[in-house]
Write a protein that holds these residues in place. Structure first.
Motif, short mmCIF file in Angstrom:
data_model
loop_
_atom_site.label_atom_id
_atom_site.label_comp_id
_atom_site.label_asym_id
_atom_site.label_seq_id
_atom_site.Cartn_x
_atom_site.Cartn_y
_atom_site.Cartn_z
N PRO A 20 56.74 81.86 83.89
CA PRO A 20 56.54 80.38 83.79
C PRO A 20 56.40 79.75 85.18
CG PRO A 20 58.59 80.98 82.34
CD PRO A 20 58.05 82.19 83.17
N SER A 21 55.35 78.93 85.24
CA SER A 21 54.77 78.57 86.54
C SER A 21 55.89 77.49 87.30
CB SER A 21 53.54 77.82 86.16
OG SER A 21 53.64 76.66 85.39
N PHE A 22 55.59 77.14 88.40
CA PHE A 22 56.26 76.13 89.20
C PHE A 22 56.22 74.87 88.53
CE2 PHE A 22 56.58 73.27 92.47
CZ PHE A 22 57.87 73.48 93.15
N ARG A 23 55.26 74.56 87.93
CA ARG A 23 54.96 73.28 87.26
C ARG A 23 56.01 73.38 86.12
NH1 ARG A 23 53.23 71.99 82.34
NH2 ARG A 23 52.47 73.92 82.36
N SER A 24 56.18 74.25 85.37
CA SER A 24 56.94 74.41 84.14
C SER A 24 58.50 74.10 84.48
CB SER A 24 56.72 75.89 83.65
OG SER A 24 57.35 75.63 82.26
N TRP A 25 59.01 74.81 85.70
CA TRP A 25 60.16 74.85 85.99
C TRP A 25 60.48 73.20 86.48
CZ3 TRP A 25 63.89 77.77 84.89
CH2 TRP A 25 63.51 79.21 84.87
N MET A 26 59.49 72.73 87.18
CA MET A 26 59.74 71.08 87.67
C MET A 26 59.58 70.24 86.40
SD MET A 26 60.46 71.10 90.87
CE MET A 26 61.03 72.64 90.60
N VAL A 27 58.97 70.60 85.72
CA VAL A 27 59.00 69.50 84.27
C VAL A 27 60.20 69.76 83.62
CG1 VAL A 27 57.96 69.59 81.93
CG2 VAL A 27 56.38 69.51 83.93
N LEU A 28 60.81 70.94 83.28
CA LEU A 28 62.21 71.12 82.83
C LEU A 28 63.36 70.44 83.54
CD1 LEU A 28 64.02 72.65 80.97
CD2 LEU A 28 64.30 74.44 82.55
N ILE A 29 63.34 70.57 84.84
CA ILE A 29 64.36 70.00 85.83
C ILE A 29 64.10 68.43 85.75
CG2 ILE A 29 64.85 69.54 88.17
CD1 ILE A 29 64.33 72.60 88.61
N GLY A 30 62.56 67.82 85.66
CA GLY A 30 62.37 66.55 85.90
C GLY A 30 62.83 65.67 84.59
N LEU A 59 65.91 68.83 75.75
CA LEU A 59 65.37 69.43 74.85
C LEU A 59 63.78 69.22 74.80
CD1 LEU A 59 65.09 70.78 72.10
CD2 LEU A 59 65.32 68.52 71.10
N LEU A 60 63.12 68.15 75.59
CA LEU A 60 61.85 67.80 75.83
C LEU A 60 61.54 68.84 77.06
CD1 LEU A 60 61.29 64.04 75.81
CD2 LEU A 60 60.38 65.58 74.46
N GLY A 61 62.21 69.03 77.90
CA GLY A 61 61.91 69.91 79.15
C GLY A 61 61.73 71.35 78.51
N TYR A 62 62.55 71.75 77.60
CA TYR A 62 62.77 73.03 76.91
C TYR A 62 61.43 73.16 76.15
CZ TYR A 62 63.75 76.47 73.36
OH TYR A 62 63.55 77.63 72.61
N ILE A 63 60.95 72.13 75.35
CA ILE A 63 59.45 72.19 74.74
C ILE A 63 58.23 72.52 75.57
CG2 ILE A 63 58.37 70.87 73.16
CD1 ILE A 63 60.64 69.75 72.06
N CYS A 64 58.34 71.82 76.53
CA CYS A 64 57.31 71.78 77.50
C CYS A 64 57.44 73.27 78.24
CB CYS A 64 57.09 70.67 78.49
SG CYS A 64 57.03 69.15 77.61
N PHE A 65 58.24 74.12 78.23
CA PHE A 65 58.61 75.35 79.14
C PHE A 65 57.57 76.51 78.76
CE2 PHE A 65 60.80 78.59 81.24
CZ PHE A 65 61.00 77.99 82.52
#
Length: 172
Positions: A20-30, A59-65
């Motif tokens: 998973p990309s850096f963007r994916s981790w940041m979306v999950l955390i955000g 859950l939203l962060g998880y879906i976007c991961f």
């Protein structure tokens, strides 16, 4: 390479991996933090509502991961193996989705272009088999301004499978 990482490149094995990309981790955390902030700022609400807001953000962060993906081309076994794991597969269930194919049945490798609405152009490295079946190296296309990285992966796979001689004959 940005979209895949070469783990091993020998005459016997070619192994690509994508995390998973850096963007994916940041979306999950955000999104998790957003749910937590909404839950903590809602004063006077029921405790269950606060928990629901926090869990909705997670859950939203998880879906976007993104997913973890691997592609292994092994001459010793004569197999092509593509492994895909989501976050739940990796950390909770301990399983993975696998596709195994005969390495000798790959007849061509191409880079396909896909127009993604509102996002730009996506590229995929696709393996073509003698039965007419096509299989993508990764489960989704990768957004890029050009296909240079995808073309280099294509050339690596073509030379590994000794299909680059066939490719030069097609160009003539």
């Amino acid at each position: 390479m940005a979209f895949v990482r070469v783990v091993e490149k020998t005459p016997e094995r070619l192994h690509y991996k994508r995390s998973p990309s850096f963007r994916s981790w940041m979306v999950l955390i955000g999104l998790s933090l957003l749910g937590t902030v909404i839950a903590s700022s809602s004063t006077g609400d029921v405790f269950a509502w606060r928990i629901l807001c926090a869990l909705a953000g997670i859950l939203l962060g998880y879906i976007c991961f993104d997913k973890w993906e691997e592609c292994l081309l092994d001459r010793r076994d004569g197999r092509l193996t593509i492994i895909e794991q989501s976050m739940a597969d990796r950390f909770v269930l301990g399983k993975s989705k696998r596709v195994v194919a005969d390495l000798n049945s790959v007849v061509d490798v191409s880079v396909e272009k896909e127009v993604v609405r509102y996002a730009g152009t996506g590229y995929q490295v696709v393996l073509h088999f003698d039965s007419g079946f096509s299989l993508s190296l990764l489960s989704c296309s990768t957004l890029a301004f050009n296909s240079n990285e995808h073309d280099s992966v294509k050339k690596d796979i073509l030379s590994f499978l000794d299909l680059d001689a066939c490719e030069s004959k097609k160009d003539i």
